[in-house]
Design a protein around this motif. Structure first.
Motif, PDB file in Angstrom:
ATOM      1  N   ASP A 681      26.917 -19.845   0.898  1.00  0.00           N
ATOM      2  CA  ASP A 681      25.526 -19.562   1.249  1.00  0.00           C
ATOM      3  C   ASP A 681      25.023 -18.280   0.612  1.00  0.00           C
ATOM      4  O   ASP A 681      23.807 -18.073   0.492  1.00  0.00           O
ATOM      5  N   LEU A 682      25.946 -17.416   0.209  1.00  0.00           N
ATOM      6  CA  LEU A 682      25.549 -16.140  -0.394  1.00  0.00           C
ATOM      7  C   LEU A 682      25.606 -16.178  -1.918  1.00  0.00           C
ATOM      8  O   LEU A 682      25.397 -15.166  -2.572  1.00  0.00           O
ATOM      9  N   SER A 683      25.923 -17.348  -2.497  1.00  0.00           N
ATOM     10  CA  SER A 683      26.020 -17.462  -3.948  1.00  0.00           C
ATOM     11  C   SER A 683      24.637 -17.510  -4.583  1.00  0.00           C
ATOM     12  O   SER A 683      23.622 -17.669  -3.900  1.00  0.00           O
ATOM     13  N   SER A 701      24.486 -12.204  -7.105  1.00  0.00           N
ATOM     14  CA  SER A 701      24.422 -12.846  -5.799  1.00  0.00           C
ATOM     15  C   SER A 701      24.581 -11.822  -4.682  1.00  0.00           C
ATOM     16  O   SER A 701      25.097 -10.716  -4.876  1.00  0.00           O
ATOM     17  N   ALA A 702      24.141 -12.213  -3.495  1.00  0.00           N
ATOM     18  CA  ALA A 702      24.360 -11.375  -2.317  1.00  0.00           C
ATOM     19  C   ALA A 702      25.855 -11.203  -2.076  1.00  0.00           C
ATOM     20  O   ALA A 702      26.318 -10.150  -1.629  1.00  0.00           O
ATOM     21  N   GLU A 703      26.603 -12.218  -2.403  1.00  0.00           N
ATOM     22  CA  GLU A 703      28.054 -12.171  -2.287  1.00  0.00           C
ATOM     23  C   GLU A 703      28.638 -11.041  -3.131  1.00  0.00           C
ATOM     24  O   GLU A 703      29.497 -10.268  -2.679  1.00  0.00           O
ATOM     25  N   ASP A 704      28.173 -10.947  -4.380  1.00  0.00           N
ATOM     26  CA  ASP A 704      28.620  -9.876  -5.264  1.00  0.00           C
ATOM     27  C   ASP A 704      28.202  -8.506  -4.754  1.00  0.00           C
ATOM     28  O   ASP A 704      28.966  -7.542  -4.816  1.00  0.00           O
ATOM     29  N   LEU A 705      26.967  -8.410  -4.281  1.00  0.00           N
ATOM     30  CA  LEU A 705      26.464  -7.127  -3.782  1.00  0.00           C
ATOM     31  C   LEU A 705      27.309  -6.636  -2.605  1.00  0.00           C
ATOM     32  O   LEU A 705      27.701  -5.462  -2.546  1.00  0.00           O
ATOM     33  N   ILE A 706      27.622  -7.535  -1.696  1.00  0.00           N
ATOM     34  CA  ILE A 706      28.448  -7.175  -0.541  1.00  0.00           C
ATOM     35  C   ILE A 706      29.832  -6.732  -1.001  1.00  0.00           C
ATOM     36  O   ILE A 706      30.389  -5.751  -0.507  1.00  0.00           O
ATOM     37  N   ASP A 707      30.359  -7.448  -1.956  1.00  0.00           N
ATOM     38  CA  ASP A 707      31.692  -7.131  -2.472  1.00  0.00           C
ATOM     39  C   ASP A 707      31.705  -5.768  -3.156  1.00  0.00           C
ATOM     40  O   ASP A 707      32.601  -4.947  -2.937  1.00  0.00           O
ATOM     41  N   LEU A 708      30.700  -5.508  -3.986  1.00  0.00           N
ATOM     42  CA  LEU A 708      30.652  -4.253  -4.736  1.00  0.00           C
ATOM     43  C   LEU A 708      30.349  -3.051  -3.840  1.00  0.00           C
ATOM     44  O   LEU A 708      30.817  -1.939  -4.100  1.00  0.00           O
ATOM     45  N   CYS A 709      29.555  -3.271  -2.791  1.00  0.00           N
ATOM     46  CA  CYS A 709      29.239  -2.188  -1.849  1.00  0.00           C
ATOM     47  C   CYS A 709      30.325  -2.001  -0.802  1.00  0.00           C
ATOM     48  O   CYS A 709      30.262  -1.059  -0.012  1.00  0.00           O
ATOM     49  N   GLU A 710      31.298  -2.908  -0.794  1.00  0.00           N
ATOM     50  CA  GLU A 710      32.393  -2.863   0.168  1.00  0.00           C
ATOM     51  C   GLU A 710      31.880  -2.822   1.598  1.00  0.00           C
ATOM     52  O   GLU A 710      32.268  -1.973   2.412  1.00  0.00           O
ATOM     53  N   LEU A 711      30.975  -3.761   1.884  1.00  0.00           N
ATOM     54  CA  LEU A 711      30.403  -3.859   3.218  1.00  0.00           C
ATOM     55  C   LEU A 711      31.198  -4.852   4.058  1.00  0.00           C
ATOM     56  O   LEU A 711      31.855  -5.752   3.519  1.00  0.00           O
ATOM     57  N   THR A 712      31.146  -4.713   5.353  1.00  0.00           N
ATOM     58  CA  THR A 712      31.835  -5.614   6.276  1.00  0.00           C
ATOM     59  C   THR A 712      30.838  -6.623   6.824  1.00  0.00           C
ATOM     60  O   THR A 712      29.815  -6.246   7.394  1.00  0.00           O
ATOM     61  N   VAL A 713      31.131  -7.893   6.635  1.00  0.00           N
ATOM     62  CA  VAL A 713      30.209  -8.954   7.025  1.00  0.00           C
ATOM     63  C   VAL A 713      30.586  -9.474   8.400  1.00  0.00           C
ATOM     64  O   VAL A 713      31.759  -9.646   8.727  1.00  0.00           O
ATOM     65  N   THR A 714      29.559  -9.742   9.197  1.00  0.00           N
ATOM     66  CA  THR A 714      29.793 -10.317  10.522  1.00  0.00           C
ATOM     67  C   THR A 714      29.382 -11.775  10.528  1.00  0.00           C
ATOM     68  O   THR A 714      28.797 -12.279   9.578  1.00  0.00           O
ATOM     69  N   VAL A 781      26.107   0.646 -12.177  1.00  0.00           N
ATOM     70  CA  VAL A 781      25.410  -0.589 -11.818  1.00  0.00           C
ATOM     71  C   VAL A 781      24.297  -0.256 -10.832  1.00  0.00           C
ATOM     72  O   VAL A 781      24.537   0.389  -9.809  1.00  0.00           O
ATOM     73  N   ILE A 782      23.079  -0.674 -11.163  1.00  0.00           N
ATOM     74  CA  ILE A 782      21.914  -0.456 -10.309  1.00  0.00           C
ATOM     75  C   ILE A 782      21.338  -1.821  -9.954  1.00  0.00           C
ATOM     76  O   ILE A 782      20.985  -2.604 -10.840  1.00  0.00           O
ATOM     77  N   VAL A 783      21.248  -2.105  -8.644  1.00  0.00           N
ATOM     78  CA  VAL A 783      20.759  -3.399  -8.174  1.00  0.00           C
ATOM     79  C   VAL A 783      19.372  -3.206  -7.573  1.00  0.00           C
ATOM     80  O   VAL A 783      19.178  -2.369  -6.691  1.00  0.00           O
ATOM     81  N   ILE A 784      18.425  -3.973  -8.087  1.00  0.00           N
ATOM     82  CA  ILE A 784      17.048  -3.915  -7.590  1.00  0.00           C
ATOM     83  C   ILE A 784      16.880  -4.965  -6.492  1.00  0.00           C
ATOM     84  O   ILE A 784      17.138  -6.153  -6.711  1.00  0.00           O
ATOM     85  N   VAL A 785      16.412  -4.505  -5.309  1.00  0.00           N
ATOM     86  CA  VAL A 785      16.259  -5.384  -4.151  1.00  0.00           C
ATOM     87  C   VAL A 785      14.810  -5.361  -3.682  1.00  0.00           C
ATOM     88  O   VAL A 785      14.188  -4.296  -3.628  1.00  0.00           O
ATOM     89  N   GLY A 786      14.268  -6.512  -3.378  1.00  0.00           N
ATOM     90  CA  GLY A 786      12.908  -6.617  -2.846  1.00  0.00           C
ATOM     91  C   GLY A 786      12.733  -7.950  -2.165  1.00  0.00           C
ATOM     92  O   GLY A 786      13.711  -8.673  -1.917  1.00  0.00           O
ATOM     93  N   LEU A 810      18.896  -8.553  -7.274  1.00  0.00           N
ATOM     94  CA  LEU A 810      19.533  -9.319  -6.209  1.00  0.00           C
ATOM     95  C   LEU A 810      18.863 -10.685  -6.100  1.00  0.00           C
ATOM     96  O   LEU A 810      17.666 -10.787  -5.824  1.00  0.00           O
ATOM     97  N   ASP A 811      19.646 -11.723  -6.335  1.00  0.00           N
ATOM     98  CA  ASP A 811      19.110 -13.081  -6.238  1.00  0.00           C
ATOM     99  C   ASP A 811      18.737 -13.396  -4.780  1.00  0.00           C
ATOM    100  O   ASP A 811      19.524 -13.176  -3.851  1.00  0.00           O
ATOM    101  N   GLY A 812      17.538 -13.915  -4.582  1.00  0.00           N
ATOM    102  CA  GLY A 812      17.092 -14.244  -3.233  1.00  0.00           C
ATOM    103  C   GLY A 812      16.499 -13.082  -2.478  1.00  0.00           C
ATOM    104  O   GLY A 812      15.951 -13.258  -1.386  1.00  0.00           O
ATOM    105  N   GLY A 813      16.594 -11.882  -3.055  1.00  0.00           N
ATOM    106  CA  GLY A 813      15.998 -10.707  -2.440  1.00  0.00           C
ATOM    107  C   GLY A 813      16.625 -10.318  -1.114  1.00  0.00           C
ATOM    108  O   GLY A 813      17.720 -10.761  -0.750  1.00  0.00           O
ATOM    109  N   ILE A 814      15.909  -9.496  -0.385  1.00  0.00           N
ATOM    110  CA  ILE A 814      16.415  -8.970   0.875  1.00  0.00           C
ATOM    111  C   ILE A 814      16.616 -10.070   1.915  1.00  0.00           C
ATOM    112  O   ILE A 814      17.455  -9.938   2.818  1.00  0.00           O
TER     113      ILE A 814
END
Length: 830
Positions: A681-683, A701-714, A781-786, A810-814
């Motif tokens: 769903d995040l691809s 993808s949002a998947e990549d952004l989460i991975d690169l930012c090392e965020l924890t997904v719930t 790496v700079i990711v533009i989000v909107g 960021l594909d799909g935006g915020i």
């Protein structure tokens, strides 16, 4: 091949007949030199393996149509049994039908289709002459010159008993009569004059004399090939007495290696075939002035040239000394010949080579490939790993990341491509003879494909090209033959010249992985998407170069299609392709984009300094490219590129995974386990091609952004255990929504630069509280989000214009992030 054991290697030389320089073939092209024809046809001899036959090893082509053959050589021969010093005189052993044919020459220089009489039955006659000489203890026809011998052999057609006439002619009738009846019967069968009445070797083996001897010899079974459905260990036998086995080796570990390996190492250690032949006076040099004719007419005809005696046939075999090689390897311990293979679960590149070779492993690849000791260790290691394929597939990948020894490259590539199964049965079942519409185009393309290479330019090479290409076309009815497929086939055919099935299998595995749907009848949508992603990769890694090429209108459509359609085989010679593909096969389908950018960066200064016309001329004859630098920079670019940035709608669908939890692969950026990730769903989502072309920067993808930012997904979104931060590129998220939306929820660590006030009328970045931070992250790496795709694309394009590298959207935006629960709300200010 079998181990060297007590045998040695020998070399002999001969000349192929020269062709006239002013004559062309029926196709209008220059005639193929006879030496190249022989070189191509010789290759099949290298596949003849039997413990009671000397093994052919190699053939090399020298000046003036000279050919040098290397083969297993035994000093003791039938000549020694006869206790004579002269070499075997070949005409005495020729079968009558071979002599009767004479020397067949064509007058129009077109290859003859006339069948040659020489064959297995001719060899039976030769065997009969050799057995006759062994029985009587003397050589035949010693009192006759060559022409008289040949005439005598032809007159045997008029006699009833060839054996009796030969015995009377040489005064050995009494010796023949004393032979056992079984031997006399065997000689008569072998020396039957008419080949139609002469037995074949198979029929001869049923003779009584062989039935008594056969039980004394263990029948030879050719070992199963690496890529087959049969068990390779089915006939495995272990020595009963290990201690005796170790004594038999007698510390001569080199003798346990195959003849092919020993010869390869001999060449690396300074072995020179021509020098060996010169030292033995087999090759004699002559001053050029002594070769000039006495008379030379205006039309080029010359007279008065004495025949150079050195060009006559000399069947002397020169033994190649292994002293220099053994001296070079004298410090190599026995454990290096029997490396211990251990499973290593580490994700980092690792080599099992000796610690003493660690210094050599850091040297440039071209030096490592010339280092005898280093190559010995690598060859032995890869040989062991490949014999354990596919069980040791992961270790093959790890070792291949260090380097691939050239001698083992063909089999290693097949392992990296995952070739398995009964490839020979599959290849043999394909109809390669029935005419098809693409035959004509294949015939036109082959004579233009890597014809600087002697092997591929030989008639035998052309025939193999034709069969492999036709097999691929016939076995892929949903695809078509496009020009360039021949170039794609060339590396596989060169490395597997005597194994067409493996060349076909490798090619069939390579194309779906790197060129999925490139060979559709209508491939325009696939090509256009590929080139658009490539343009975005140029902008991502080198915005200044991207801006310049776009301004002058020099788009990838004008130069990059042959690059990717042939995976660079159309633009680079084979020796560069080998090093390039050694690395390419370790990456996924997006790695070619990085190779393309690396090539452009080597030409960067010239491209930036020139306009459209000059760039067109530059690429019409591509300048010299440092392939080792290209490989290094490609890997670096690949590691900096987010996985989803090269997403393509028309790429090969990811293979189904047994894990259905949605967990993303934790494989490192450049590893054996680097497939395209399965869709979640995040691809990234597919967008129309026109929309993709309108965006300068790639999406991630949002998947990549989460991975690169090392965020924890719930929730139901899950991520794997993260790598250390130092192994990931640093990243900055720029949120371009208005400040009110940003405050309501944003990605942790992101900065807010509202799109409406981000740039001045001149296109410059408006100075604000986060301008300095953005400048500090230039090069990261700079990711533009909107939440408006058009705005994020325009914002990214502005930064590219300002020469900011590694900009992505960021594909799909915020909205793609909201369901993950990762948006944070800042604490209220008191």
């Amino acid at each position: 091949m079998f181990p060297l054991k007590d045998a040695e290697m020998g070399a002999f030389t001969f000349f192929a007949s020269a062709l006239p320089h002013d004559v062309c073939g029926s196709n209008g092209l220059p005639l193929t030199p006879n030496s190249i024809k022989i070189l191509g046809r010789f290759q099949i001899l290298k596949t003849i393996i039997h413990p009671r036959l000397c093994q052919y090893v190699d053939i090399s082509r020298g000046k003036h149509e000279r050919l040098v053959v290397v083969a297993e050589h035994c000093e003791r021969s039938l000549e020694d049994l006869l206790r004579e010093r002269k070499p075997v005189r070949y005409p005495s052993y020729l079968a009558p039908e071979v002599i009767a044919q004479g020397i067949f020459k064509t007058t129009d220089h077109i290859p003859s289709k006339k069948p040659l009489p020489s064959g297995p039955k001719s060899d039976v006659w030769s065997l009969g002459i050799i057995l006759f000489e062994l029985c009587v203890g003397r050589k035949l026809f010693q009192s006759l010159d060559i022409s008289e011998r040949l005439k005598f052999l032809l007159t045997l057609d008029c006699v009833d008993d060839t054996l009796l006439v030969l015995a009377e002619e040489h005064g050995c009738l009494d010796i023949i009569k004393e032979l056992p009846e079984t031997v006399i019967d065997l000689l008569k069968k072998c020396l039957t004059f008419h080949p139609s009445k002469r037995p074949t070797p198979d029929e001869l083996m049923k003779d009584k004399v062989f039935s008594e001897v056969s039980p004394l010899y263990t029948p030879f079974t050719k070992p199963a090939s690496l890529f087959s459905s049969s068990l390779r260990c089915a006939d495995l036998t272990l020595p009963e007495d290990i201690s005796q086995f170790c004594k038999d080796i007698n510390n001569d570990y080199l003798a346990e290696r195959s003849i092919e390996e020993v010869y390869y190492l001999w060449c690396l250690a300074g072995g020179d075939l021509e020098k060996e032949l010169v030292n033995k006076e087999i090759i004699r040099s002559k001053p050029p002035i002594c070769t000039l004719p006495n008379f030379l007419f205006e039309d080029g005809e010359s007279f008065g040239q004495g025949r150079d005696r050195s060009s006559l046939l000399d069947d002397t075999t020169v033994t190649l000394s292994l002293c220099q090689l053994r001296n070079r390897l004298k410090d190599v311990g026995g454990e290096a010949f029997y490396p211990l293979l251990e499973d290593d679960q580490s994700n980092l590149p690792h080599s099992n080579s000796n610690n003493e070779l660690s210094a050599a492993a850091t040297l440039p690849l071209i030096i490592r490939e010339k280092d005898t000791e280093y190559q010995l260790n690598r060859i032995i290691l890869f040989d062991r790993l490949l014999k354990a394929y596919p069980y040791k597939k992961n270790q093959i990948w790890k070792e291949a990341r260090v380097d691939i020894p050239p001698l083992m490259r063909g089999l290693t590539w097949a392992a990296l491509l995952g070739v398995e199964g009964a490839i020979h049965a599959k290849y043999d079942a394909i109809d390669k003879d029935t005419p098809i519409p693409t035959d004509r185009q294949i015939e036109v393309d082959i004579p233009r494909c890597h014809q600087y290479d002697e092997l591929l330019s030989s008639p035998e090479g052309h025939a193999k090209f034709r069969r492999v290409l036709k097999a691929w076309v016939v076995s892929h009815p949903d695809l078509v033959y496009w020009q360039g497929l021949d170039s794609l086939c060339a590396p596989f055919l060169y490395l597997n010249f005597n194994n067409e099935a493996l060349a076909y299998a490798c090619m069939s595995a390579f194309i779906p992985k790197y060129l999925y749907n490139f060979f559709l009848k209508d491939n325009s949508h696939v090509i256009q998407e590929y080139l658009t992603v490539f343009s975005q990769m140029i902008a991502f890694h080198d915005p200044e170069l991207s801006n310049h090429l776009n301004e002058i209108g020099f788009i990838p459509d004008l130069y990059a299609i042959p690059w990717f359609l042939t995976m660079f085989t159309h633009v680079f010679p084979l020796h560069k392709i080998f090093h390039l593909w050694d690395t390419l096969l370790l990456g996924n389908s997006s790695f070619p984009f990085c190779i393309g950018v690396a090539i452009l960066q080597q030409l960067r200064d010239r491209l930036l300094a020139n306009g459209f016309n000059e760039c067109i001329l530059l690429f019409s004859d591509l300048p010299e490219i440092d392939i080792e630098r290209c490989v290094r920079e490609s890997i670096n670019l690949f590691c900096w590129t987010p996985k989803s940035a090269t997403y393509r709608q028309h790429a090969q669908p990811p293979k189904p995974t047994s894990d259905s939890s949605g967990v993303r692969s934790s494989a490192p950026y450049f590893s054996a386990e680097c497939p395209d990730p399965p869709k979640t769903d995040l691809s990234r989502e597919s967008i129309p091609l026109n929309d993709l072309k309108s965006e300068v920067s790639p999406r991630i993808s949002a998947e990549d952004l989460i991975d690169l930012c090392e965020l924890t997904v719930t929730g139901h979104f899950k991520t794997p255990t993260k790598k250390t931060k130092s192994s990931k590129p640093k990243l900055l998220v720029v949120d371009i929504r208005n400040s009110e939306d940003f405050i309501r929820g944003h990605i942790s660590g992101s900065i807010n630069i509202p799109f409406s006030a981000a740039f001045t009328a001149e296109g410059e970045l408006t100075q604000g509280p986060y301008t300095a931070m953005l400048q500090n992250f230039k090069g990261k790496v700079i990711v533009i989000v909107g939440h408006v795709a058009k705005h994020t694309a325009e914002f990214a394009a502005h930064l590219v214009k300002m020469k900011y590298p590694r900009i992505c959207i960021l594909d799909g935006g915020i909205n793609k992030i909201k369901p993950t629960g990762l948006l944070t709300i800042p604490s209220p200010q008191i």
